[in-house]
Motif scaffolding. Sequence first.
Motif, short mmCIF file in Angstrom:
data_model
loop_
_atom_site.label_atom_id
_atom_site.label_comp_id
_atom_site.label_asym_id
_atom_site.label_seq_id
_atom_site.Cartn_x
_atom_site.Cartn_y
_atom_site.Cartn_z
N GLY A 1 0.55 -1.16 0.23
CA GLY A 1 -0.20 0.16 -0.05
C GLY A 1 0.83 1.26 0.07
O GLY A 1 0.18 2.41 0.25
N LEU A 2 2.05 1.02 -0.20
CA LEU A 2 3.02 2.08 -0.13
C LEU A 2 3.01 3.08 -1.87
O LEU A 2 2.84 2.62 -2.69
CB LEU A 2 4.54 1.81 0.04
N THR B 1 11.66 14.92 3.17
CA THR B 1 11.45 14.69 4.42
C THR B 1 11.72 13.34 4.65
O THR B 1 12.06 12.69 5.86
CB THR B 1 9.92 14.64 4.76
N GLY B 2 11.72 12.14 3.89
CA GLY B 2 11.82 10.79 4.03
C GLY B 2 10.87 10.01 4.54
O GLY B 2 11.12 8.90 4.88
N TYR B 3 9.69 10.66 4.83
CA TYR B 3 8.57 9.73 5.22
C TYR B 3 7.70 9.14 4.15
O TYR B 3 7.77 9.55 2.92
CB TYR B 3 7.62 10.75 6.16
N SER B 4 7.10 8.07 4.60
CA SER B 4 6.43 7.31 3.45
C SER B 4 5.22 7.58 3.63
O SER B 4 4.61 7.77 4.62
CB SER B 4 6.78 5.80 3.80
N ARG B 5 4.43 7.58 2.50
CA ARG B 5 2.98 7.73 2.40
C ARG B 5 2.52 6.51 1.85
O ARG B 5 2.72 6.02 0.65
CB ARG B 5 2.75 9.29 1.36
N HIS C 1 -0.82 7.30 8.54
CA HIS C 1 0.01 6.63 7.35
C HIS C 1 -0.39 7.32 6.12
O HIS C 1 0.62 6.94 5.07
CB HIS C 1 0.17 5.20 7.32
N SER C 2 -1.32 7.85 6.08
CA SER C 2 -1.62 8.63 4.54
C SER C 2 -0.97 9.95 4.46
O SER C 2 -0.69 10.58 3.62
CB SER C 2 -3.09 8.65 4.63
N HIS C 3 -0.76 10.56 5.66
CA HIS C 3 -0.20 12.03 5.83
C HIS C 3 -1.02 13.05 5.14
O HIS C 3 -0.39 13.95 4.38
CB HIS C 3 1.22 11.82 5.40
#
Length: 407
Positions: free
Chosen positions: A136-137, A144-148, A210-212
Amino acid sequence: MDTLISLFYFLRPILSFDTGHRVLGVDLADLIIILMFAILMFLSPLVGKLNQIKKLNTLDISILAFAIWSLFISILYIDKSNIADVGKFIIPMITYLVMRRYIRNKQQYYNVVFLIILGFSIPVILSIITILDGSGLESVRSQTGYSRYQGVYLNPHNFGHAMGVLLISILVFLNLSYTWKDEVTTIFKQKYKLSIVILVSLGATYCILHSHVRTVLLGLVVFLLVFAIKKGKKVFITFASITFLSFLITLPVLTVLFADVISAVSEENIEKAGSGRPVIWKHNIIEFSRMTFDRQIAGAGIGNRVSLSNSGHGYKDRIWNSHNDFLEVLMQTGIVGFILYIWILVNIFKEISKLDPKERVIFIPLIVAVIIMNLVSNSYVQRFSVGQIFFMLLAYVGSKASTWQKK
């Protein structure tokens, strides 16, 4: 009739994600919902008569006016309109007009709101699975390095907004559980339902994080803030204290999540804030001012827009996705459509004002939160499923069940 309306309230959230299969530009899941809704709409005059709802209220009239205008300009400028987008604009609103005729008592409404929550449990579970296994990525932001994550939805925005309207539905449900505890069979008397609501709430929160999607977080904060204000001083102070403490705890995460806003403020370049929204808004307003008079009245055409990455199309090759539902209504339906949309919102507040004061406490935050989300992004007007669920929640307002006489 009860079975059909219950099935619709249960299936709408289940079929809120994109299947990837389209018919005439409409996703298969949405097509199933539209066909079911068509049946309910066909039967609604009979149901309205049985439930003693014979007249159109002012909200009904304003919705019909907006729908008729949208259809008129879509036919008049058929080369500039997209039929699928026309449906996205008007069907969610028409949903209110139809659904309020089916809601005849508080227990029925309470039950169908629970069915929204229960229906959402399926995409929540499936989305959590895709997050955990990595399928689901959607992307990893280089800045920023974050995963959505997008879960089982088409993109993170659809994912976040779906989970957001789920949490709002849960907040409405919990408040009604307390407000109506002496009038209906609530979760306080059915502990298994309380367990389901708690588990789905935790799952939806996990998904949103996790959706940000910042718009959804803003909407939830606004919802709770307005609710706290309406509930009184003690509740507001408690909410403010919890919010401040949460802010301090999550500050490192918020710094990353709102990095572009912080950067824009520090560099005194506000146009970079919110993924460049000020630039987009300014651009479309300028383009609107350049349109001919007839197009300013009727708009560029419903669906006649493109993303920034594909801006070589659209009205005179210049209309972008507005990332603001109010501006989008103006761009696509013109000055007349914009005025009619504002009229709808005004009438929603008028209908809510007729409710028992204890019920207004939950429905006012609902509409205020949606308005704020619509102002800062493409939210409940352009996203078909969440827009429809919003009007399904609003169905109690103006229904036979909501009749209240001040004593």
